[in-house]
Write a protein that holds these residues in place. Structure first.
Motif, mmCIF file in Angstrom:
data_model
loop_
_atom_site.group_PDB
_atom_site.id
_atom_site.type_symbol
_atom_site.label_atom_id
_atom_site.label_comp_id
_atom_site.label_asym_id
_atom_site.label_seq_id
_atom_site.Cartn_x
_atom_site.Cartn_y
_atom_site.Cartn_z
ATOM 1 N N VAL A 1 0.641 -1.930 0.185
ATOM 2 C CA VAL A 1 0.154 0.160 0.079
ATOM 3 C C VAL A 1 1.323 1.424 -0.027
ATOM 4 O O VAL A 1 1.751 1.491 0.213
ATOM 5 C CB VAL A 1 -1.079 0.072 1.381
ATOM 6 C CG1 VAL A 1 -1.897 1.096 1.576
ATOM 7 C CG2 VAL A 1 -2.151 -1.041 1.210
ATOM 8 N N THR B 1 -4.049 6.046 0.482
ATOM 9 C CA THR B 1 -5.005 5.975 0.314
ATOM 10 C C THR B 1 -6.164 7.217 0.233
ATOM 11 O O THR B 1 -5.999 8.075 1.141
ATOM 12 C CB THR B 1 -5.717 5.439 1.932
ATOM 13 O OG1 THR B 1 -4.986 5.932 2.903
ATOM 14 C CG2 THR B 1 -4.846 3.908 2.735
ATOM 15 N N VAL C 1 -8.006 2.528 -2.338
ATOM 16 C CA VAL C 1 -5.989 1.851 -1.954
ATOM 17 C C VAL C 1 -5.710 2.408 -3.120
ATOM 18 O O VAL C 1 -5.712 1.814 -4.011
ATOM 19 C CB VAL C 1 -6.656 0.616 -0.800
ATOM 20 C CG1 VAL C 1 -4.894 0.738 -0.975
ATOM 21 C CG2 VAL C 1 -7.150 0.944 -0.271
ATOM 22 N N ILE D 1 -1.617 0.786 -4.669
ATOM 23 C CA ILE D 1 -0.768 -0.304 -4.601
ATOM 24 C C ILE D 1 0.298 0.077 -5.669
ATOM 25 O O ILE D 1 -0.189 0.276 -6.678
ATOM 26 C CB ILE D 1 -1.391 -0.895 -4.678
ATOM 27 C CG1 ILE D 1 -2.519 -1.324 -6.207
ATOM 28 C CG2 ILE D 1 -2.961 -1.210 -3.378
ATOM 29 C CD1 ILE D 1 -3.351 -3.212 -5.942
ATOM 30 N N LEU E 1 -7.241 -5.174 4.104
ATOM 31 C CA LEU E 1 -6.287 -4.376 4.486
ATOM 32 C C LEU E 1 -5.151 -5.293 5.941
ATOM 33 O O LEU E 1 -5.926 -4.838 7.237
ATOM 34 C CB LEU E 1 -6.689 -2.606 5.066
ATOM 35 C CG LEU E 1 -6.322 -2.000 3.565
ATOM 36 C CD1 LEU E 1 -6.609 -0.484 3.848
ATOM 37 C CD2 LEU E 1 -5.514 -1.968 2.938
#
Length: 514
Positions: free
Chosen positions: A214, A217, A222, A224, A241
């Motif tokens: 990650v 956010t 999210v 990535i 998560l």
């Protein structure tokens, strides 16, 4: 002295001017529908006194539930809040969440148009416009239309405590884990997008079980790391998560999954029971980690560290466990009883939807509830598992009523109503079906009613009703007489009539299943 006196008079004039302005002077909304009925009171049963057009600006004088009092021509009137939009709202596209499984996406705003795709319960699309009862959307890279009854607008705010006005800031899965390190995919395939929006271009697809680092956010999104150079955004509903950091005593086990709320104003309760106190209310599209499962209830974790319970029939889940807890065992059918059958009883209307008002003042939503409760008791005594779509004076979306029947794999769906007509001489009871496979149930129940009540038998008829048309279970909608008929209203509002009518419906169900 004269100047001081003039200044005082001017000050009083200014005060009187502003105090004469209606309350909520600065609060305005715009019409968000091609036409909007203005009614004499706050409810669908009040007479229509005029109409407004799309995009007209309205000044709010007062609010009552889901209704707004406005200045209309030389008088005042009431309009439905859900057909307006705030003038202060952001110009950014709205996101909507499906409340039912297999929601049809159509090529145009009509049930006759082609189905171009489907949405699962809890999935999110971008709303691009509205035409009457239809919302235009962009979903998974394609455009289409969905029926407004079966979706809810996603709210940016989170849950509210039921006994206070305190609002807790936005709650998302991304916020449930402090500084999340990993995102693990929980669905078969998941689209990765260039930006944190459903309208953004698709970068690639990732598969169930894959984990990614990650980076950031943003609300429900999210970011990535896909590889050394490439990044993308995914929707947090569809994964889990996790963090390497130590968790608190209220931390959620990683394999429990999350729930996604399907309906605005969903109750979270202190214990796993509909009779338990409501401790919070939450909105469609919000999601919470699962702590445990108790019968038909999920215990979930809230952002303030507390736990609460939510009924499984008002949520959808991403369950990461390998347990078979969701698999139900069927009870053997016993002829001559209703044992082994699941029946959903739907008391029509509720909340801001009063239904019809009788010639003598009876309110349909109150009659349907007491009738449904009496019917439920008879069915339970005969061995059936009975689910009520509402057990209090609350409004339940039509799509949610059908969804409850589908979720429980109901053997029958019975919607209870009382009728009305502009001609006060019209009388009698009717049993309606929408699809051909529903007709035998409607005929059986109509026969059972005819043998137990003395009203005119209007027969089993076709009727295009949402709760039957969009319901994949066998269903019937029963109109138990006309409240608009003064003499019939007097008869059908008695305890004796309800006893006879519910026995007739029970007998019809028994005959149908035998």
């Amino acid at each position: 002295m004269k100047n001081n006196r003039f200044g005082s008079i001017l000050f009083l004039v200014i005060i009187l001017f502003f105090s004469s302005l209606p309350s909520g002077f600065a609060e305005t909304v715009t019409v968000d529908s091609p036409t909007l009925n203005v009614r004499s009171g706050p409810g669908l049963t009040y007479p229509v006194v005029g109409q407004l057009l799309d995009k007209e600006s309205l000044q709010i004088l007062e609010t009552e539930g889901d209704w707004l009092k406005i200045q209309f021509e030389q008088s005042e009137g009431w309009v439905a809040k859900w057909l307006t939009s705030s003038t202060d709202a952001s110009e950014q596209p709205k996101e909507i969440v499906s409340q039912v499984d297999s929601l049809n996406i159509r090529s145009s705003p009509s049930v006759q148009s082609a189905v171009v795709g489907k949405m699962r319960a809890g999935t999110v699309a971008t709303a691009t416009g509205q035409e009457g009862d239809w919302i235009s959307i962009t979903y998974d890279g394609r455009d289409g239309w969905v029926f407004a009854e079966y979706v809810s607008e996603m709210k940016k705010t989170s849950f509210k405590q039921s006994d206070s006005e305190e609002t807790v800031e936005q709650t998302t899965v991304a916020k449930e884990v402090t500084d999340p390190d990993k995102f693990t995919v929980a669905v078969e395939t998941l689209n990765v997008r260039k930006k944190a929006t459903q309208q953004s271009n698709k970068v690639t697809q990732i598969a169930k079980g894959e984990s990614f680092t990650v980076i950031a956010t943003d609300g429900n999104w999210v970011q990535i790391q896909l590889d050394k150079k490439k990044t993308g955004w995914v929707y947090s509903f569809h994964g889990h998560l996790s963090s390497k950091q130590p968790t608190s005593d209220t931390a959620v086990a990683e394999d429990q999954g999350i729930v996604t709320i399907l309906t605005d104003g969903t109750n979270l309760r202190d214990q796993p029971s509909t009779s338990s106190p409501v401790v919070f209310r939450v909105n469609a599209g919000e999601n919470y980690p699962i702590v445990s499962k108790q019968d038909d209830w999920y215990e979930i974790s809230l952002p303030n560290g507390k736990q609460a319970f939510v009924a499984e029939w008002v949520v959808t889940t991403n369950d990461f466990s390998n347990t078979d807890s969701n698999e139900s065992t069927e009870t053997a059918r016993v002829k001559g009883t209703l044992k082994g059958l699941t029946i959903v009883v739907d008391p029509g209307h509720g909340g801001h939807d009063r239904g019809t008002t009788g010639a003598r003042g009876s309110i349909e939503k109150d009659l349907t509830l007491v009738t449904a409760e009496l019917l439920a008791t008879k069915l339970q005594n005969a061995g059936a598992e009975v689910i009520l779509t509402r057990n209090s004076d609350t409004y339940v979306l039509l799509g949610a009523r059908a969804s409850i029947a589908q979720y429980h794999n109901a053997d029958a769906f019975v919607s209870i109503h009382y009728d009305a007509h502009v001609d006060p001489s019209i009388a009698g009871f009717t049993s309606y079906y929408t699809r051909s496979e529903q007709q035998p149930l409607a005929e059986a129940i109509n026969k059972g009613l005819a043998s137990n009540i003395s009203l005119r038998d209007r027969g089993a008829q076709f009727g295009d009703f949402h709760v039957l048309r969009e319901n994949y279970r066998i269903g019937v909608l029963v109109e138990l007489g006309y409240l608009s008929n003064y003499n019939e209203e007097r008869q059908i509002t008695t305890d004796r009539f309800r006893e006879q009518a519910t026995y007739g419906i029970y007998q019809g169900l028994l005959d149908y299943f035998n």
